[in-house]
Design a protein around this motif. Structure first.
Motif, PDB file in Angstrom:
ATOM      1  N   LEU A 179      -1.391   3.043 -27.809  1.00  0.00           N
ATOM      2  CA  LEU A 179      -2.542   3.553 -28.458  1.00  0.00           C
ATOM      3  C   LEU A 179      -1.854   3.814 -30.030  1.00  0.00           C
ATOM      4  CD1 LEU A 179      -5.257   4.530 -29.127  1.00  0.00           C
ATOM      5  CD2 LEU A 179      -4.027   6.442 -27.640  1.00  0.00           C
ATOM      6  N   PHE A 180      -0.629   4.156 -29.854  1.00  0.00           N
ATOM      7  CA  PHE A 180       0.144   4.958 -31.305  1.00  0.00           C
ATOM      8  C   PHE A 180       0.854   3.160 -32.777  1.00  0.00           C
ATOM      9  CE2 PHE A 180       4.520   5.255 -33.082  1.00  0.00           C
ATOM     10  CZ  PHE A 180       3.801   6.140 -33.862  1.00  0.00           C
ATOM     11  N   VAL A 181       1.184   2.417 -30.564  1.00  0.00           N
ATOM     12  CA  VAL A 181       0.640   0.748 -31.771  1.00  0.00           C
ATOM     13  C   VAL A 181      -0.613   0.467 -32.223  1.00  0.00           C
ATOM     14  CG1 VAL A 181       1.704  -1.193 -31.745  1.00  0.00           C
ATOM     15  CG2 VAL A 181       3.442   0.728 -30.517  1.00  0.00           C
ATOM     16  N   ALA A 182      -1.853   0.800 -31.534  1.00  0.00           N
ATOM     17  CA  ALA A 182      -2.519   0.291 -32.081  1.00  0.00           C
ATOM     18  C   ALA A 182      -3.152   0.788 -33.203  1.00  0.00           C
ATOM     19  CB  ALA A 182      -3.647  -0.011 -30.931  1.00  0.00           C
ATOM     20  N   ILE A 183      -2.562   2.272 -33.206  1.00  0.00           N
ATOM     21  CA  ILE A 183      -3.126   2.901 -34.818  1.00  0.00           C
ATOM     22  C   ILE A 183      -2.634   2.225 -35.503  1.00  0.00           C
ATOM     23  CG2 ILE A 183      -3.261   5.527 -35.582  1.00  0.00           C
ATOM     24  CD1 ILE A 183      -3.706   6.186 -32.233  1.00  0.00           C
ATOM     25  N   MET A 184      -1.076   2.174 -35.506  1.00  0.00           N
ATOM     26  CA  MET A 184      -0.105   2.098 -36.541  1.00  0.00           C
ATOM     27  C   MET A 184      -0.586   0.694 -37.456  1.00  0.00           C
ATOM     28  SD  MET A 184       2.382   4.545 -37.109  1.00  0.00           S
ATOM     29  CE  MET A 184       0.413   5.852 -37.370  1.00  0.00           C
ATOM     30  N   LYS A 185      -1.004  -0.150 -36.560  1.00  0.00           N
ATOM     31  CA  LYS A 185      -1.809  -1.217 -36.523  1.00  0.00           C
ATOM     32  C   LYS A 185      -3.296  -0.972 -37.421  1.00  0.00           C
ATOM     33  CE  LYS A 185       0.135  -4.464 -33.327  1.00  0.00           C
ATOM     34  NZ  LYS A 185       0.396  -5.687 -31.866  1.00  0.00           N
ATOM     35  N   PHE A 186      -4.073  -0.284 -36.992  1.00  0.00           N
ATOM     36  CA  PHE A 186      -5.007  -0.086 -37.608  1.00  0.00           C
ATOM     37  C   PHE A 186      -5.218   0.641 -38.788  1.00  0.00           C
ATOM     38  CE2 PHE A 186      -8.619   2.924 -38.641  1.00  0.00           C
ATOM     39  CZ  PHE A 186     -10.216   1.986 -38.956  1.00  0.00           C
ATOM     40  N   SER A 187      -3.969   1.597 -39.048  1.00  0.00           N
ATOM     41  CA  SER A 187      -4.013   1.959 -40.535  1.00  0.00           C
ATOM     42  C   SER A 187      -3.217   0.904 -41.904  1.00  0.00           C
ATOM     43  CB  SER A 187      -2.653   3.581 -40.465  1.00  0.00           C
ATOM     44  OG  SER A 187      -1.299   2.915 -39.788  1.00  0.00           O
ATOM     45  N   TYR A 188      -2.502   0.198 -41.412  1.00  0.00           N
ATOM     46  CA  TYR A 188      -1.839  -1.241 -42.006  1.00  0.00           C
ATOM     47  C   TYR A 188      -2.654  -1.593 -42.759  1.00  0.00           C
ATOM     48  CZ  TYR A 188       0.423  -4.767 -43.479  1.00  0.00           C
ATOM     49  OH  TYR A 188       1.215  -6.322 -44.350  1.00  0.00           O
ATOM     50  N   SER A 189      -3.900  -2.015 -41.868  1.00  0.00           N
ATOM     51  CA  SER A 189      -5.221  -2.357 -42.131  1.00  0.00           C
ATOM     52  C   SER A 189      -6.094  -1.729 -43.076  1.00  0.00           C
ATOM     53  CB  SER A 189      -6.228  -2.911 -41.003  1.00  0.00           C
ATOM     54  OG  SER A 189      -5.794  -3.928 -39.967  1.00  0.00           O
ATOM     55  N   VAL A 190      -6.454  -0.188 -43.072  1.00  0.00           N
ATOM     56  CA  VAL A 190      -6.838   0.397 -43.712  1.00  0.00           C
ATOM     57  C   VAL A 190      -5.999   0.407 -45.163  1.00  0.00           C
ATOM     58  CG1 VAL A 190      -7.508   2.770 -44.805  1.00  0.00           C
ATOM     59  CG2 VAL A 190      -7.320   1.327 -42.392  1.00  0.00           C
ATOM     60  N   PHE A 191      -4.868   0.481 -45.589  1.00  0.00           N
ATOM     61  CA  PHE A 191      -3.765   0.254 -46.391  1.00  0.00           C
ATOM     62  C   PHE A 191      -4.108  -1.025 -46.810  1.00  0.00           C
ATOM     63  CE2 PHE A 191      -0.149  -1.602 -47.420  1.00  0.00           C
ATOM     64  CZ  PHE A 191       0.867  -1.450 -48.527  1.00  0.00           C
ATOM     65  N   LEU A 192      -4.781  -1.756 -46.524  1.00  0.00           N
ATOM     66  CA  LEU A 192      -4.987  -3.221 -47.082  1.00  0.00           C
ATOM     67  C   LEU A 192      -5.498  -3.696 -47.378  1.00  0.00           C
ATOM     68  CD1 LEU A 192      -3.166  -5.810 -44.394  1.00  0.00           C
ATOM     69  CD2 LEU A 192      -1.957  -5.242 -46.556  1.00  0.00           C
ATOM     70  N   LEU A 193      -6.899  -2.690 -47.238  1.00  0.00           N
ATOM     71  CA  LEU A 193      -8.125  -2.997 -47.741  1.00  0.00           C
ATOM     72  C   LEU A 193      -8.069  -2.204 -49.393  1.00  0.00           C
ATOM     73  CD1 LEU A 193     -11.517  -3.153 -47.462  1.00  0.00           C
ATOM     74  CD2 LEU A 193     -11.590  -1.054 -45.699  1.00  0.00           C
ATOM     75  N   LEU A 194      -7.284  -0.886 -48.755  1.00  0.00           N
ATOM     76  CA  LEU A 194      -7.374   0.068 -50.620  1.00  0.00           C
ATOM     77  C   LEU A 194      -6.544  -0.817 -51.369  1.00  0.00           C
ATOM     78  CD1 LEU A 194      -6.587   3.712 -48.127  1.00  0.00           C
ATOM     79  CD2 LEU A 194      -8.536   2.665 -49.377  1.00  0.00           C
ATOM     80  N   ASN A 195      -6.002  -1.794 -51.113  1.00  0.00           N
ATOM     81  CA  ASN A 195      -4.414  -2.697 -51.713  1.00  0.00           C
ATOM     82  C   ASN A 195      -5.308  -4.041 -52.415  1.00  0.00           C
ATOM     83  OD1 ASN A 195      -2.552  -0.150 -52.514  1.00  0.00           O
ATOM     84  ND2 ASN A 195      -2.599  -0.092 -50.761  1.00  0.00           N
ATOM     85  N   GLN A 196      -6.549  -4.536 -52.016  1.00  0.00           N
ATOM     86  CA  GLN A 196      -6.763  -5.297 -52.173  1.00  0.00           C
ATOM     87  C   GLN A 196      -7.015  -6.050 -53.664  1.00  0.00           C
ATOM     88  OE1 GLN A 196     -10.525  -6.529 -49.879  1.00  0.00           O
ATOM     89  NE2 GLN A 196     -11.759  -5.468 -50.881  1.00  0.00           N
ATOM     90  N   HIS A 197      -7.532  -5.121 -54.228  1.00  0.00           N
ATOM     91  CA  HIS A 197      -7.197  -5.305 -55.991  1.00  0.00           C
ATOM     92  C   HIS A 197      -6.426  -4.661 -56.420  1.00  0.00           C
ATOM     93  CE1 HIS A 197     -11.728  -6.371 -54.628  1.00  0.00           C
ATOM     94  NE2 HIS A 197     -11.980  -4.962 -54.390  1.00  0.00           N
TER      95      HIS A 197
END
Length: 373
Positions: A355-373
């Protein structure tokens, strides 16, 4: 409450939780719950509301809202965790009393050693949060000149992004405001760190009980039939006792952990976006949030693995020297031990390393979303 006793588990963390209004001196009364609600309302009106208005102004002016978004998500998640903790306070008190009582099954080996070390670690966690919060506040003071050039609507120097409808020119008023907001943030931050630490502490004490049960099962058939029968009955009762404690433990923290996971997943993504922009203030919170999440998942993993080892201890006893009746009783213990004791995170998942690994992957997706522009 039992937590006041020096030999009880979580005594030091419960002592520090009183500074966050999460643990009463004695049995929780109506006045304790009223005080907690008043503190929450005060925090909402004087800390969260100015932060929310500051966030809306940033959106209106097209400025980066990542920091505000991180604080808003964290505050919401942490407030939910604190509220759920207070709601389950009586269950928590019952669990602490049960795990601190050794009249029926005896004291596990290593209990005093772990009590001493956990009390020291609880003190270290509390003072670590205090020191980090004060250091972060000092960095805000250093950045006051630059902040005033770019954000005329913000009260610069406050530990969190803060808005007021008037300009703060008096240093005396600024100091009072800064200390007040810092105190509010310390209440929330200290509570979160200590709650996560309590999860690990309770997990380790349940594991001590499991290790104690494994020792009893291994020696269960070393005596005559009558003594072995009494010992086996005691082991079965001990196993049921551990299962009941684990169920209460899960009920106390399951929705708190769900709130933590949601808050951490989004917060880490916001913090990563700030680090990429060379906002170094985000480094300590990122490290702290990841450590908290890892600690909670590690506690769940420890509990799950330890509970599955009970069956192995049963098998390695001298069961083959006795009749079928004894063997059938032991088989029931082994079958029940195949169902792991877990610490759930809501109705969707359990706390573990995956679960820890899955959350870290999800937070990286959030990071990419916030920095896509």
């Amino acid at each position: 409450m039992t937590s006041n006793q020096e030999d009880a588990i979580c005594s030091k963390s419960c002592f520090f939780l009183r500074s966050s209004f999460l643990w009463p001196e004695e049995t929780p009364t109506k006045s304790f719950y009223v005080k907690f609600i008043l503190v929450l309302l005060l925090s909402l009106l004087t800390a969260f509301l100015p932060l929310l208005i500051h966030f809306l102004i940033l959106l209106e002016r097209g400025l980066d809202p990542s920091e505000d978004l991180f604080v808003i998500i964290s505050y919401t998640g942490f407030t939910l965790i604190m509220t759920i903790y207070v709601i389950n306070l009586r269950k928590m008190s019952y669990l602490i009393m049960q795990l601190s009582d050794f009249k029926k099954f005896g004291k596990p080996r290593g209990y005093d050693y772990w009590i001493k070390n956990f009390n020291l670690i609880a003190s270290g966690v509390y003072y670590y949060v205090l020191s980090i919060s004060f250091c972060l506040n000092l960095t805000r003071w250093v950045g006051i000149p630059e902040c005033r050039k770019t954000r005329d609507f913000q009260v610069c120097g406050i530990v969190i992004p803060y808005w007021l409808p008037w300009k703060v020119d008096s240093w005396f008023f600024f100091i009072l405001l800064d200390l007040y907001v810092l105190k509010m943030t310390l209440i929330v931050n200290c509570a979160l760190f200590l709650i996560i630490f309590q999860i690990l502490e309770i997990t380790m004490h349940i594991k001590l009980r499991i290790d104690h049960l494994k020792e009893m099962l291994t020696k269960c058939f070393d005596n005559d039939s009558q003594t072995n029968e009494k010992q086996l009955v005691k082991c079965i009762c001990y196993h049921n006792y551990i299962i009941n404690c684990s169920n209460v433990f899960r009920q106390c923290f399951t929705y708190s952990m769900f709130s933590l996971i949601v808050a951490m997943a989004f917060s880490c993504g916001c913090l990563e976006s700030q680090i990429v922009k060379f906002d170094l203030w985000a480094v300590p919170p990122t490290f702290a949030w990841i450590c908290l999440l890892f600690t909670a998942c590690m506690a769940g993993q420890i509990l799950m693995i330890a509970s599955l080892e009970i069956g192995d201890a049963s098998y390695h006893s001298k069961w083959y020297q006795f009749d079928v009746t004894f063997r059938k009783c032991l088989i029931l213990v082994m079958i029940r031990s195949q169902k792991a004791l877990v610490l759930s995170a809501g109705p969707f998942n359990i706390l573990c390393f995956s679960l820890f690994v899955a959350i870290m992957k999800f937070s990286y997706s959030v990071f990419l979303l916030l920095n896509q522009h």
